[in-house]
Design a protein around this motif. Structure first.
Motif, PDB file in Angstrom:
ATOM      1  N   ILE A  55      62.136  64.357 -27.006  1.00 22.08           N
ATOM      2  CA  ILE A  55      62.293  65.795 -27.160  1.00 22.08           C
ATOM      3  C   ILE A  55      62.041  66.407 -25.797  1.00 22.08           C
ATOM      4  O   ILE A  55      60.953  66.288 -25.241  1.00 22.08           O
ATOM      5  N   VAL A  56      63.038  67.031 -25.236  1.00 22.53           N
ATOM      6  CA  VAL A  56      62.907  67.562 -23.891  1.00 22.53           C
ATOM      7  C   VAL A  56      62.314  68.964 -23.965  1.00 22.53           C
ATOM      8  O   VAL A  56      62.940  69.895 -24.451  1.00 22.53           O
ATOM      9  N   VAL A  57      61.085  69.081 -23.524  1.00 19.77           N
ATOM     10  CA  VAL A  57      60.408  70.372 -23.505  1.00 19.77           C
ATOM     11  C   VAL A  57      59.820  70.554 -22.122  1.00 19.77           C
ATOM     12  O   VAL A  57      58.843  69.909 -21.762  1.00 19.77           O
ATOM     13  N   GLY A  58      60.421  71.392 -21.325  1.00 23.47           N
ATOM     14  CA  GLY A  58      59.947  71.585 -19.967  1.00 23.47           C
ATOM     15  C   GLY A  58      58.998  72.763 -19.865  1.00 23.47           C
ATOM     16  O   GLY A  58      59.162  73.763 -20.547  1.00 23.47           O
ATOM     17  N   VAL A  59      58.001  72.642 -19.025  1.00 20.94           N
ATOM     18  CA  VAL A  59      57.090  73.746 -18.748  1.00 20.94           C
ATOM     19  C   VAL A  59      57.125  73.987 -17.253  1.00 20.94           C
ATOM     20  O   VAL A  59      56.675  73.161 -16.470  1.00 20.94           O
ATOM     21  N   LYS A  60      57.687  75.108 -16.857  1.00 26.53           N
ATOM     22  CA  LYS A  60      57.791  75.407 -15.439  1.00 26.53           C
ATOM     23  C   LYS A  60      56.435  75.850 -14.895  1.00 26.53           C
ATOM     24  O   LYS A  60      55.783  76.710 -15.481  1.00 26.53           O
ATOM     25  N   PRO A  61      56.007  75.283 -13.774  1.00 23.99           N
ATOM     26  CA  PRO A  61      54.698  75.623 -13.213  1.00 23.99           C
ATOM     27  C   PRO A  61      54.536  77.106 -12.930  1.00 23.99           C
ATOM     28  O   PRO A  61      53.441  77.638 -12.999  1.00 23.99           O
ATOM     29  N   ASP A  62      55.634  77.790 -12.589  1.00 25.44           N
ATOM     30  CA  ASP A  62      55.526  79.192 -12.214  1.00 25.44           C
ATOM     31  C   ASP A  62      55.799  80.138 -13.382  1.00 25.44           C
ATOM     32  O   ASP A  62      55.952  81.339 -13.196  1.00 25.44           O
ATOM     33  N   ALA A  68      49.621  88.541 -18.566  1.00 26.43           N
ATOM     34  CA  ALA A  68      48.514  87.619 -18.307  1.00 26.43           C
ATOM     35  C   ALA A  68      48.443  87.290 -16.822  1.00 26.43           C
ATOM     36  O   ALA A  68      49.411  87.461 -16.084  1.00 26.43           O
ATOM     37  N   THR A  69      47.282  86.815 -16.403  1.00 23.38           N
ATOM     38  CA  THR A  69      47.091  86.462 -14.995  1.00 23.38           C
ATOM     39  C   THR A  69      47.164  84.956 -14.786  1.00 23.38           C
ATOM     40  O   THR A  69      46.779  84.462 -13.738  1.00 23.38           O
ATOM     41  N   TYR A  70      47.630  84.219 -15.782  1.00 21.87           N
ATOM     42  CA  TYR A  70      47.708  82.769 -15.695  1.00 21.87           C
ATOM     43  C   TYR A  70      49.100  82.313 -16.116  1.00 21.87           C
ATOM     44  O   TYR A  70      49.826  83.020 -16.817  1.00 21.87           O
ATOM     45  N   SER A  71      49.468  81.134 -15.660  1.00 20.14           N
ATOM     46  CA  SER A  71      50.766  80.581 -16.010  1.00 20.14           C
ATOM     47  C   SER A  71      50.641  79.718 -17.256  1.00 20.14           C
ATOM     48  O   SER A  71      49.540  79.320 -17.655  1.00 20.14           O
ATOM     49  N   LEU A  72      51.774  79.414 -17.854  1.00 22.96           N
ATOM     50  CA  LEU A  72      51.783  78.566 -19.038  1.00 22.96           C
ATOM     51  C   LEU A  72      51.282  77.168 -18.694  1.00 22.96           C
ATOM     52  O   LEU A  72      50.590  76.531 -19.492  1.00 22.96           O
ATOM     53  N   LEU A 151      44.099  79.675 -24.107  1.00 23.63           N
ATOM     54  CA  LEU A 151      44.241  78.554 -25.031  1.00 23.63           C
ATOM     55  C   LEU A 151      45.191  78.906 -26.172  1.00 23.63           C
ATOM     56  O   LEU A 151      45.974  78.064 -26.624  1.00 23.63           O
ATOM     57  N   ASP A 152      45.124  80.141 -26.644  1.00 23.83           N
ATOM     58  CA  ASP A 152      46.072  80.597 -27.659  1.00 23.83           C
ATOM     59  C   ASP A 152      47.502  80.543 -27.127  1.00 23.83           C
ATOM     60  O   ASP A 152      48.442  80.217 -27.855  1.00 23.83           O
ATOM     61  N   ALA A 153      47.661  80.881 -25.856  1.00 26.96           N
ATOM     62  CA  ALA A 153      49.000  80.931 -25.266  1.00 26.96           C
ATOM     63  C   ALA A 153      49.671  79.565 -25.299  1.00 26.96           C
ATOM     64  O   ALA A 153      50.880  79.460 -25.542  1.00 26.96           O
TER      65      ALA A 153
END
Length: 372
Positions: A55-62, A68-72, A151-153
């Protein structure tokens, strides 16, 4: 949901009447109550959409979450750190997963841990039913894409990518409500229902993430049956490992009728003395837990190839806790059974070998549903 499951449990004969051979079928019966009905085909279809080996699920660092002040990526990294710190055996299994599955499973695990900590953590004495109601509303916001914190995010992103049913999360919260008002379980039927709420749900949450092998001919329901059995087995193992710790908090997660049959009472648990009666009682409880682990094995082989090794590893590692209880002469009052790092590492090649077993290539009959 609670009423539906309770009807199923009450319609089953007591474990003493059934014997262990039939106790081994509890998971399938309760799961049937969840999947047989007007929504069963829809749920099965959602899972079948994920019958792929990757399953291809990408999470981009940016990728930054609006407002929010944080990335995924930072959110998922935080979940992984929490798992590494607090669930070492589980975390070892996640390291064998593909990155996208590791992120998703870590996010689910952290939410489950936070939920459990509401009634078992440092602030447990201040938790009320109203607090759990607010936690459930927060869950609904999370599923709607409105996370409260980092953590919810991570979980909010996970449930947007995988067909995970919110009802399983709500059922786990129901298990926490049980913990607030119940510290004894009259029989295994009651204990089984509790195990479903607090652990069976967790195992079921992970199936859409793990995926079912595209070549598998097993029914979707049979795979979920096995996942539920694994959750029950894990929780029974937790209970047997933590008897002394729970007793010091005034809790007994053991069937009272079976304790009585063994000639044991609450006071025997609180006194924490290992006797022949206790050893014989524990042998029966360990036998039951192992039966659920065996039932779980039937479904692991049907998972996608990338998921089989970590799940086999987790199953084998957790089942060894039962061996350690035996090695401690059934003293789970003052000794906490744990699996050494050496034994954990030795389990990995065995798990890998089991992961190479091909899924079933013949269609399996649908499990019989109960008439409710």
């Amino acid at each position: 949901m609670a009423f539906s499951l309770l009807r199923v449990v009450l319609s089953i004969k007591t474990s003493a009447e059934l014997g262990f051979a039939d106790s081994d079928r509890y998971a399938g019966r309760v799961l049937s109550s969840k999947f047989v009905g007007k929504n069963s085909r829809k749920k099965a279809a959602l899972v079948k959409d994920h019958k792929m080996s990757e399953i291809v699920v990408g999470v981009k660092p940016d990728m930054v979450i609006p407002g929010a002040t944080y990335s995924l990526k930072e959110a998922y990294d935080q979940c992984r750190e929490v798992c590494a710190e607090n669930s070492k055996t589980f975390y070892l299994g996640t390291l064998l997963m593909t990155p996208e599955r590791q992120r998703a499973i870590s996010a689910i695990s952290v939410w489950c841990r936070r939920t459990d900590e509401l009634v078992d953590g440092h602030n447990a004495s201040h938790i009320t039913p109203a607090a759990l109601d607010r936690w459930e509303l927060r869950l609904e916001d999370l599923f709607a894409g409105r996370p409260y914190d980092m953590l919810d995010a991570a979980l909010s992103d996970t449930v947007s990518r995988f067909p995970v049913d919110i009802q399983l999360f709500k059922d786990m919260i129901e298990g926490m409500r049980m913990d607030l008002k119940k510290s004894r379980y009259e029989n295994f039927d009651e204990l089984y229902l509790y195990c479903y709420y607090v652990a069976g749900t967790v195992a079921l949450m992970t199936v859409p993430v793990m995926g079912i092998a595209p070549e598998s001919k097993a029914t979707t329901e049979s795979v979920y049956n096995a996942a539920l059995a694994l959750g029950i087995a894990n929780q029974l193992t937790n209970i047997l490992r933590d008897v002394g710790e729970d007793a010091r908090r005034g809790r007994i997660y053991l069937p009272l009728d079976e304790l009585a049959e063994a000639g044991l009472t609450d006071e025997d648990i609180f006194n924490g003395k290992v006797t022949d009666k206790w050893r014989n009682f524990m042998k029966i409880q360990i036998k039951r837990a192992r039966m659920f682990f065996r039932q779980a094995e039937q479904g692991v082989t049907e998972l996608s190839q990338a998921s089989r090794w970590p799940i086999w590893a987790s199953l084998l590692l957790y089942r060894q806790i039962l061996d350690e209880i035996e090695a401690n002469d059934y003293n789970n009052f003052t000794k906490k059974a744990y699996v050494s790092k050496a034994k954990k590492l030795l389990s990995l090649p065995m798990a890998y070998g089991k992961s190479l077993i091909s899924p079933s290539t013949h269609a399996q009959p649908e499990p019989q549903s109960m008439t409710l």
